[in-house]
Design an enzyme around this catalytic site. Structure first.
Site, mmCIF file in Angstrom:
data_model
loop_
_atom_site.group_PDB
_atom_site.id
_atom_site.type_symbol
_atom_site.label_atom_id
_atom_site.label_comp_id
_atom_site.label_asym_id
_atom_site.label_seq_id
_atom_site.Cartn_x
_atom_site.Cartn_y
_atom_site.Cartn_z
ATOM 1 C CG ASP A 114 -3.053 8.182 -1.470
ATOM 2 O OD1 ASP A 114 -3.000 8.696 -0.330
ATOM 3 O OD2 ASP A 114 -2.670 7.020 -1.708
ATOM 4 N NE ARG A 162 0.212 1.535 3.289
ATOM 5 C CZ ARG A 162 1.125 2.470 3.525
ATOM 6 N NH1 ARG A 162 2.408 2.151 3.644
ATOM 7 N NH2 ARG A 162 0.821 3.740 3.638
ATOM 8 N N GLY A 163 0.245 2.405 -0.134
ATOM 9 C CA GLY A 163 1.028 3.628 -0.308
ATOM 10 C C GLY A 163 1.141 3.884 -1.805
ATOM 11 C CB ALA A 164 0.344 6.885 -3.833
ATOM 12 C CD GLN A 179 -3.097 2.948 6.638
ATOM 13 O OE1 GLN A 179 -3.707 3.325 7.632
ATOM 14 N NE2 GLN A 179 -3.713 2.739 5.485
ATOM 15 C CG ASN A 212 -2.188 11.647 2.451
ATOM 16 O OD1 ASN A 212 -1.648 10.749 1.801
ATOM 17 N ND2 ASN A 212 -1.839 11.888 3.708
ATOM 18 C CE LYS A 213 -5.061 5.761 4.258
ATOM 19 N NZ LYS A 213 -6.061 4.913 3.538
HETATM 20 O O1 MRU Z 1 -4.510 3.229 2.033
HETATM 21 P P1 MRU Z 1 -3.035 3.444 1.903
HETATM 22 O O2 MRU Z 1 -2.249 2.904 3.055
HETATM 23 O O3 MRU Z 1 -2.522 2.982 0.568
HETATM 24 O O4 MRU Z 1 -2.877 5.033 1.941
HETATM 25 C C1 MRU Z 1 -1.591 5.578 1.917
HETATM 26 C C2 MRU Z 1 -1.565 7.046 2.054
HETATM 27 O O5 MRU Z 1 -2.569 7.706 2.153
HETATM 28 C C3 MRU Z 1 -0.209 7.700 1.962
HETATM 29 O O6 MRU Z 1 -0.147 8.847 2.765
HETATM 30 C C4 MRU Z 1 0.044 8.099 0.490
HETATM 31 O O7 MRU Z 1 -0.153 7.021 -0.347
HETATM 32 C C5 MRU Z 1 1.399 8.633 0.286
HETATM 33 S S1 MRU Z 1 2.609 7.368 0.355
HETATM 34 C C6 MRU Z 1 4.117 7.994 -0.031
#
Ligand code: MRU
Length: 347
Positions: free
Chosen positions: A237, A46-48, A196, A247-248
């Site tokens: 994201d 996970r994470g963009a 997270q 973002n999250k």
């Molecule tokens: O649902 P996730 O864990 O994929 O969400 C991740 C986030 O919101 C991060 O802050 C974002 O992807 C940036 S990661 C460098």
């Protein structure tokens, strides 16, 4: 030396199962595109930026497994592979960016035999992974000047090494500040409901000996009001053309709090997170996830049976609340529509 959550070794894609951290460090192995898609959907990865890297390797596996004699037969099947990978998570644009780049690579090499095209696609996936780590380090160098000596920094979710090809975006800026010799203290929001912040950010910062204090999401305002936070830095994201940033979930709340307390609010993200095709944040698709993430902690039920639940996984922070967007091509402070477009014109 930060962790790399995605490794490609001897034809095998290895990803640390981020659902099990911090209690278990289990590396899972992948050899086909369908299982990579499942790993993205179920949050093994996970994470963009990390989602983009994983999808690129998935696309390369899919291409390798297509039996075709010519490009005309190969390409529509490759598009199906990419569509399957794209249908996993809707918000992080890095996923679609990576798949578009893979399709473009296939088209560029259309004169080659399909098995040769598949080899090029694997090289491209490796390049995307390696570039992401490198660009995060560049972004860190651009961003660390915003982190004062002794800064107490609040972050939300995990925008660290675990969320990328390595090093991290928001946490990359913090790492670069530490590497520049600054003393910092990080406050990590736990980031309900998927945690997270507590499971991943706290874990990776502790691994690198960067001081971190874990707080519940609803404690951020209190700490700000007490003068215990100096700035906020988060990842993204998807950033719309006007700078509105998805973002999250909970990021928007933190940005409003930062404005109320006169604190700078920074977003750190590579160019692959900027979506100029989307004029503003209202057009960013927001993923809604399973109610169980809200009602349960592991197997334990925290809510009455049958309760109505909302679980949007992301929110949008309006550009006006963002002090600066830090990217691998430089920093934009205000006037985001022009500033972000200009970044794409830089060589
Ligand atoms: O649902 P996730 O864990 O994929 O969400 C991740 C986030 O919101 C991060 O802050 C974002 O992807 C940036 S990661 C460098």
């Amino acid at each position: 030396m930060s962790i790399k959550p995605i490794l490609f070794e001897n034809g095998t894609l290895k990803m640390i199962d981020q659902r099990l951290l911090p209690t278990q460090e289990l590396w899972l192995e992948y050899h086909d595109y369908r299982s990579v898609a499942e790993a993205i959907k179920t949050m093994v990865v996970r994470g963009a930026p990390a989602i983009g890297v994983a999808a690129a390797f998935g696309a390369a596996f899919g291409a390798r497994d297509i039996f075709a004699d010519d490009f005309e037969t190969f390409y529509p099947r490759f598009e199906e592979v990419c569509a399957h990978l794209a249908a996993t998570r809707p918000t992080a644009v890095n996923l679609f960016w990576a798949l578009d780049r893979m399709k473009e690579t296939a088209r560029t090499h259309r004169s080659l035999a399909p098995d040769r095209i598949a080899e090029r696609l694997l090289l491209e996936a490796k390049a995307i992974a390696e570039e992401d780590d490198r660009l995060n380090r560049t972004m860190g160098r651009f961003g660390e000047r915003f982190i004062p000596e002794g800064a107490r920094i609040l972050t939300h979710c995990n925008a660290g090494a675990l969320a990328t090809g390595g090093y991290g975006t928001a946490l990359g800026v913090i790492r670069a500040a530490v590497e520049a010799g600054k003393k910092v203290a990080v406050f990590a929001d736990e980031t309900r409901p998927f945690l997270q912040g507590s499971r991943l950010t706290a874990w990776e910062l502790m691994k690198d000996n960067i001081p971190v204090t874990l707080i519940c999401d609803n404690m951020a305002g209190y700490l700000m009001s007490k003068g215990e936070i100096d700035c906020v830095i988060v990842g993204a994201d998807r950033i719309a053309a006007n700078g509105d940033t998805a973002n999250k979930i909970g990021t928007y709340t933190v940005a409003v709090l930062a404005r109320e307390h006169g604190l700078p609010f920074y977003v750190a993200a590579p160019l692959s997170t900027i979506d100029l095709a989307i004029p503003d944040g209202s057009a960013i698709p927001i993923e809604e996830r399973d109610a169980r993430e809200v009602t349960h902690s592991g197997e334990r039920n925290l809510a009455p049976e049958g309760v109505v639940v909302r679980n949007p996984a992301f929110d949008v922070t309006p550009a006006r609340l963002i002090t600066a967007i830090i990217t691998d091509k430089g920093v934009v402070q205000g006037h985001y529509a022009e500033g972000l477009r200009a970044l794409f014109r830089k060589g």
